[in-house]
Design a protein around this motif. Structure first.
Motif, PDB file in Angstrom:
ATOM      1  N   ILE A  41       0.839  -1.208   0.000  1.00 32.58           N
ATOM      2  CA  ILE A  41       0.000   0.000   0.000  1.00 32.58           C
ATOM      3  C   ILE A  41       0.868   1.250   0.000  1.00 32.58           C
ATOM      4  N   GLU A  42       2.032   1.176   0.630  1.00 29.39           N
ATOM      5  CA  GLU A  42       2.962   2.313   0.586  1.00 29.39           C
ATOM      6  C   GLU A  42       3.451   2.541  -0.845  1.00 29.39           C
ATOM      7  N   TYR A  43       3.731   1.480  -1.564  1.00 30.36           N
ATOM      8  CA  TYR A  43       4.154   1.587  -2.964  1.00 30.36           C
ATOM      9  C   TYR A  43       3.046   2.242  -3.788  1.00 30.36           C
ATOM     10  N   LEU A  44       1.811   1.788  -3.597  1.00 28.75           N
ATOM     11  CA  LEU A  44       0.708   2.379  -4.350  1.00 28.75           C
ATOM     12  C   LEU A  44       0.565   3.863  -4.038  1.00 28.75           C
ATOM     13  N   ARG A  45       0.715   4.234  -2.783  1.00 27.44           N
ATOM     14  CA  ARG A  45       0.594   5.650  -2.404  1.00 27.44           C
ATOM     15  C   ARG A  45       1.743   6.485  -2.954  1.00 27.44           C
ATOM     16  N   ASN A  46       2.950   5.955  -2.843  1.00 28.25           N
ATOM     17  CA  ASN A  46       4.130   6.745  -3.189  1.00 28.25           C
ATOM     18  C   ASN A  46       4.451   6.736  -4.676  1.00 28.25           C
ATOM     19  N   ARG A  47       4.387   5.586  -5.299  1.00 24.30           N
ATOM     20  CA  ARG A  47       4.816   5.486  -6.705  1.00 24.30           C
ATOM     21  C   ARG A  47       3.628   5.543  -7.666  1.00 24.30           C
ATOM     22  N   GLU A  48       2.498   5.016  -7.249  1.00 22.76           N
ATOM     23  CA  GLU A  48       1.320   4.956  -8.122  1.00 22.76           C
ATOM     24  C   GLU A  48       0.148   5.746  -7.549  1.00 22.76           C
ATOM     25  N   GLY A  49       0.449   6.811  -6.815  1.00 18.97           N
ATOM     26  CA  GLY A  49      -0.597   7.574  -6.130  1.00 18.97           C
ATOM     27  C   GLY A  49      -1.692   8.089  -7.053  1.00 18.97           C
ATOM     28  N   ARG A  50      -1.293   8.747  -8.117  1.00 21.18           N
ATOM     29  CA  ARG A  50      -2.283   9.314  -9.042  1.00 21.18           C
ATOM     30  C   ARG A  50      -3.129   8.224  -9.681  1.00 21.18           C
ATOM     31  N   ARG A  51      -2.479   7.205 -10.190  1.00 21.91           N
ATOM     32  CA  ARG A  51      -3.177   6.109 -10.861  1.00 21.91           C
ATOM     33  C   ARG A  51      -4.078   5.376  -9.860  1.00 21.91           C
ATOM     34  N   SER A  52      -3.545   5.098  -8.682  1.00 21.25           N
ATOM     35  CA  SER A  52      -4.297   4.376  -7.657  1.00 21.25           C
ATOM     36  C   SER A  52      -5.552   5.151  -7.244  1.00 21.25           C
ATOM     37  N   ARG A  53      -5.399   6.446  -7.016  1.00 25.03           N
ATOM     38  CA  ARG A  53      -6.567   7.269  -6.643  1.00 25.03           C
ATOM     39  C   ARG A  53      -7.609   7.254  -7.750  1.00 25.03           C
ATOM     40  N   ARG A  54      -7.142   7.320  -9.000  1.00 28.38           N
ATOM     41  CA  ARG A  54      -8.086   7.343 -10.128  1.00 28.38           C
ATOM     42  C   ARG A  54      -8.907   6.062 -10.203  1.00 28.38           C
ATOM     43  N   VAL A  55      -8.247   4.918 -10.128  1.00 22.93           N
ATOM     44  CA  VAL A  55      -9.014   3.671 -10.245  1.00 22.93           C
ATOM     45  C   VAL A  55      -9.879   3.440  -9.015  1.00 22.93           C
ATOM     46  N   GLN A  56      -9.452   3.943  -7.870  1.00 19.16           N
ATOM     47  CA  GLN A  56     -10.303   3.806  -6.690  1.00 19.16           C
ATOM     48  C   GLN A  56     -11.545   4.689  -6.802  1.00 19.16           C
ATOM     49  N   ARG A  57     -11.392   5.869  -7.385  1.00 21.04           N
ATOM     50  CA  ARG A  57     -12.573   6.734  -7.604  1.00 21.04           C
ATOM     51  C   ARG A  57     -13.566   6.077  -8.551  1.00 21.04           C
ATOM     52  N   SER A  58     -13.065   5.255  -9.463  1.00 15.62           N
ATOM     53  CA  SER A  58     -13.960   4.580 -10.412  1.00 15.62           C
ATOM     54  C   SER A  58     -14.844   3.557  -9.710  1.00 15.62           C
ATOM     55  N   GLY A  59     -14.445   3.150  -8.501  1.00 17.38           N
ATOM     56  CA  GLY A  59     -15.223   2.167  -7.753  1.00 17.38           C
ATOM     57  C   GLY A  59     -14.885   0.732  -8.092  1.00 17.38           C
TER      58      GLY A  59
END
Length: 93
Positions: A41-59
């Motif tokens: 989860i740290e990797y997703l936040r730090n390296r893939e933050g933008r992408r991760s937030r986008r796909v999470q907003r998609s539901g």
């Protein structure tokens, strides 16, 4: 972190970023359940933050962090928290 965001904006994706894109395209709900402060989860936040937030907003993709549980489950008195989090995600889908 700005360099990772800039790379993402330009379409340069790491393997994890491409995987998140594939999950979003597949339109199949996915829940990722992490122990608190897990490297994943740290990797997703730090390296893939933008992408991760986008796909999470998609539901489609959801990242859940279970507090006070360590990755290796050495805190043996807390497995119920992890089981409850997994059960919640299974019920959600």
């Amino acid at each position: 972190m700005l360099e990772w965001t800039a790379a993402d904006v330009l379409g340069h994706r790491s393997a994890a970023g491409r995987w998140l894109d594939e999950l979003e395209r597949a339109r199949v709900p996915v829940s990722m359940v992490f122990a608190e402060n897990d490297d994943g989860i740290e990797y997703l936040r730090n390296r893939e933050g933008r992408r991760s937030r986008r796909v999470q907003r998609s539901g489609i993709v959801r990242a859940v962090e279970v507090p006070e549980v360590d990755h290796s489950m050495h805190r043996a008195w807390l497995p119920d928290r992890m089981l409850a989090a997994i059960d919640e995600q299974l019920t959600r889908t």
